[in-house]
Design an enzyme around this catalytic site. Structure first.
Site, mmCIF file in Angstrom:
data_model
loop_
_atom_site.group_PDB
_atom_site.id
_atom_site.type_symbol
_atom_site.label_atom_id
_atom_site.label_comp_id
_atom_site.label_asym_id
_atom_site.label_seq_id
_atom_site.Cartn_x
_atom_site.Cartn_y
_atom_site.Cartn_z
ATOM 1 N N CYS A 111 11.912 7.766 4.828
ATOM 2 C CA CYS A 111 11.107 8.995 4.789
ATOM 3 C C CYS A 111 11.930 10.259 4.569
ATOM 4 O O CYS A 111 11.784 10.926 3.554
ATOM 5 C CB CYS A 111 10.326 9.126 6.098
ATOM 6 S SG CYS A 111 9.095 7.838 6.266
HETATM 7 N N1 LIG Z 1 8.690 2.492 6.886
HETATM 8 C C1 LIG Z 1 8.317 3.615 7.449
HETATM 9 O O1 LIG Z 1 8.791 3.964 8.524
HETATM 10 C C2 LIG Z 1 7.279 4.519 6.822
HETATM 11 C C3 LIG Z 1 6.716 5.523 7.615
HETATM 12 C C4 LIG Z 1 5.756 6.351 7.065
HETATM 13 C C5 LIG Z 1 5.389 6.191 5.733
HETATM 14 N N2 LIG Z 1 5.955 5.213 4.957
HETATM 15 C C6 LIG Z 1 5.472 5.090 3.579
HETATM 16 O O2 LIG Z 1 4.667 3.931 3.456
HETATM 17 C C7 LIG Z 1 4.819 3.336 2.160
HETATM 18 C C8 LIG Z 1 5.238 1.875 2.302
HETATM 19 O O3 LIG Z 1 6.500 1.815 2.957
HETATM 20 P P1 LIG Z 1 7.070 0.520 3.682
HETATM 21 O O4 LIG Z 1 8.176 1.016 4.570
HETATM 22 O O5 LIG Z 1 5.969 -0.283 4.266
HETATM 23 O O6 LIG Z 1 7.692 -0.281 2.430
HETATM 24 P P2 LIG Z 1 8.261 -1.775 2.433
HETATM 25 O O7 LIG Z 1 9.272 -1.803 1.329
HETATM 26 O O8 LIG Z 1 8.613 -2.208 3.807
HETATM 27 O O9 LIG Z 1 7.029 -2.669 2.015
HETATM 28 C C9 LIG Z 1 6.337 -2.516 0.824
HETATM 29 C C10 LIG Z 1 5.748 -3.870 0.410
HETATM 30 O O10 LIG Z 1 4.967 -3.624 -0.755
HETATM 31 C C11 LIG Z 1 5.134 -4.726 -1.637
HETATM 32 N N3 LIG Z 1 4.773 -4.301 -2.976
HETATM 33 C C12 LIG Z 1 5.503 -3.617 -3.888
HETATM 34 N N4 LIG Z 1 4.800 -3.418 -5.001
HETATM 35 C C13 LIG Z 1 3.591 -3.984 -4.806
HETATM 36 C C14 LIG Z 1 2.427 -4.128 -5.609
HETATM 37 N N5 LIG Z 1 2.370 -3.625 -6.834
HETATM 38 N N6 LIG Z 1 1.372 -4.800 -5.084
HETATM 39 C C15 LIG Z 1 1.423 -5.322 -3.841
HETATM 40 N N7 LIG Z 1 2.501 -5.225 -3.034
HETATM 41 C C16 LIG Z 1 3.571 -4.555 -3.518
HETATM 42 C C17 LIG Z 1 6.577 -5.139 -1.466
HETATM 43 O O11 LIG Z 1 6.780 -6.485 -1.850
HETATM 44 C C18 LIG Z 1 6.787 -4.929 0.052
HETATM 45 O O12 LIG Z 1 6.530 -6.105 0.775
HETATM 46 C C19 LIG Z 1 5.843 4.218 1.441
HETATM 47 O O13 LIG Z 1 5.145 5.177 0.681
HETATM 48 C C20 LIG Z 1 6.571 4.896 2.566
HETATM 49 O O14 LIG Z 1 7.111 6.133 2.169
HETATM 50 C C21 LIG Z 1 6.888 4.354 5.488
#
Ligand SMILES: NC(=O)c1ccc[n+]([C@@H]2O[C@H](COP(=O)([O-])OP(=O)(O)OC[C@H]3O[C@@H](n4cnc5c(N)ncnc54)[C@H](O)[C@@H]3O)[C@@H](O)[C@H]2O)c1
Length: 417
Positions: free
Chosen positions: A261
């Protein structure tokens, strides 16, 4: 009959959301493009710090199933998109995963479905990127045939207090109907759901939260540098200021910012402001510059500390403790520990590391393995640099067993940042 939700993206955000929904009685599909991950989840294996294998097994018993087949969207009342939104090589927003997932969701979308985007992104993405793709793929019209909202994810991995249930959830729909539909979904498992007037406000609220943190961390990082030069203990300064019960919130200095983030999201906003309006978002640029300078500052201070021992960085045995971007989790994304390690290696240090959560650590040109015998490693190191203060570390004992401890987190009585 159970209502059905598809959560697209089963990572740090999507999997805990799937858990909360399935626990609240929803039939949940976890849709992901990574086949090995889907297989692991369906066999009861978690890849996320906050969920154990037993949690995933319970989810399966409650009606959860992971899949790579987007056809499940056609059976769903609600579809929530939680895919990654990294930076592109040029430092701008990379919405590839949002576009890809919207395309597959749109291809199977049925009337009356509620589609919610949770991925962090610049204001306008829901209306200008998501909706046109959903409409062109489905032949349906947003706001008329299906509902759309943005709801920013606020998950804080490793947080023992705040989880999906007790972290208020913002929702901004493209119409009152869409907002109410999304509020209805989240209200099943989130204590407080807060509607805002539209998707752009919800999108930007998330970026305000993260930019606020980025800027305030940069403020204390900059202060820590000159406090040191002035012989003032910044940790005492922060402890003192924190006693003010209003108008102050404590942030602490450190070796830099990491995670998915803080180093990334404010750039989405800065890039968008520059592109759309032609002027910079100066606070973000300055915060970035200061926070990015911290790994070099840690190396510079390490060199000074070794100098006091009549040693140079070159040839010294330096043990780094804790390489994740936050305490008590295994997530290494964007961790500033990498920049510290690479600079120490470039200066000729004999580097080793220990982290109870990271067995092997990938740097640009090598992979290191965590020392297994911490006692011996502490006894042999010329300098121990604490980069992440995991709760598992007994810092008083570590300090007692180190020739010199440089504590970049201000948690011990050693030499502090
Ligand atoms: N991790 C955090 O602490 C956090 C906190 C707040 C917001 N976010 C936001 O949430 C969103 C997701 O982050 P995350 O940490 O869960 O990511 P992550 O990388 O842990 O997980 C994302 C998942 O999405 C899958 N993916 C990618 N492309 C895809 C598609 N086209 N169709 C289906 N699945 C697909 C990947 O295989 C992966 O398993 C981001 O925008 C991030 O900025 C994350």
């Amino acid at each position: 009959m159970k209502r059905t939700a598809t959560i697209v993206g089963q990572g740090y955000v999507g999997l805990p959301l799937a858990q909360a929904a399935v626990e609240a009685g929803w039939q949940v599909y976890g849709l992901d493009v990574t086949a090995s991950l889907v297989e692991a989840l369906n066999s009861g294996t978690s890849h996320v710090d906050d969920l154990s294998d037993a949690d995933v097994a319970t989810m399966i018993e409650q009606g959860y199933r992971a899949t790579t087949d987007a056809a499940v969207v056609a059976e769903s009342d609600v579809v929530v998109i939680c895919v990654p939104t990294p930076l592109s090589d040029s430092g701008g927003p990379d919405l590839k995963a949002v576009r890809q997932s919207s395309t597959s969701v749109g291809a199977h979308l049925k009337p009356s479905t509620v589609v919610i985007l949770e991925s962090t992104t610049y204001p306008g993405t829901t209306e200008d990127v998501l909706i046109p793709i959903l409409e062109s793929q489905s032949g349906l019209t947003a706001g008329q045939d299906f509902d759309v909202a943005f709801s920013p994810e606020r998950i804080n991995p490793g947080d023992p207090v705040y989880g999906v249930k007790n972290t208020p959830k913002l929702v901004g729909g493209i119409s009152d109907h869409s907002t109410q539909a999304a509020v209805g979904f989240y209200s099943d498992f989130v204590d407080e759901v807060v509607p805002v007037s539209g998707p752009k406000e919800a999108e930007m609220a998330k970026l305000l939260e993260n930019t606020f943190r980025h800027v305030n961390i940069a403020l204390v990082n900059e202060m820590s540098k000159f406090a040191h030069d002035m012989g003032i203990d910044i940790w005492e300064v922060i402890r003192g200021a924190s006693t003010k019960p209003f108008g102050f919130m404590a942030f602490t200095p450190g070796p830099g910012v990491g995670g998915h983030c803080i180093p990334i999201d404010p750039n989405y906003l800065a890039h968008h402001v520059q592109k759309e309006l032609g002027y910079p978002f100066r606070f973000v640029e300055l915060a970035q510059e200061i926070n990015n300078s911290m790994p070099e500052y840690v190396v510079h201070r390490s060199a000074d500390i070794l100098n006091e021992q009549e040693r140079s960085v070159k040839g010294s045995r330096i043990l780094v403790l804790g390489v994740t971007y936050k305490p008590d989790i295994a997530d290494q994304r964007e961790s500033p520990a990498v920049a510290v390690a690479e600079r120490l290696l470039a200066r000729g240090a004999q580097l080793s590391y220990h982290d109870p959560y990271v067995k092997s650590w990938h740097l640009a040109d090598r992979t290191l393995r965590s020392v297994t015998d911490l006692d011996t490693a502490l006894a042999e190191a010329d300098l121990v640099v604490l980069l992440q203060a995991h709760r598992a570390y007994d810092l008083a004992s570590i300090e007692a067993r180190s020739a010199v401890l440089f504590d970049t987190r201000g948690k011990s009585e050693g030499i502090r940042l």
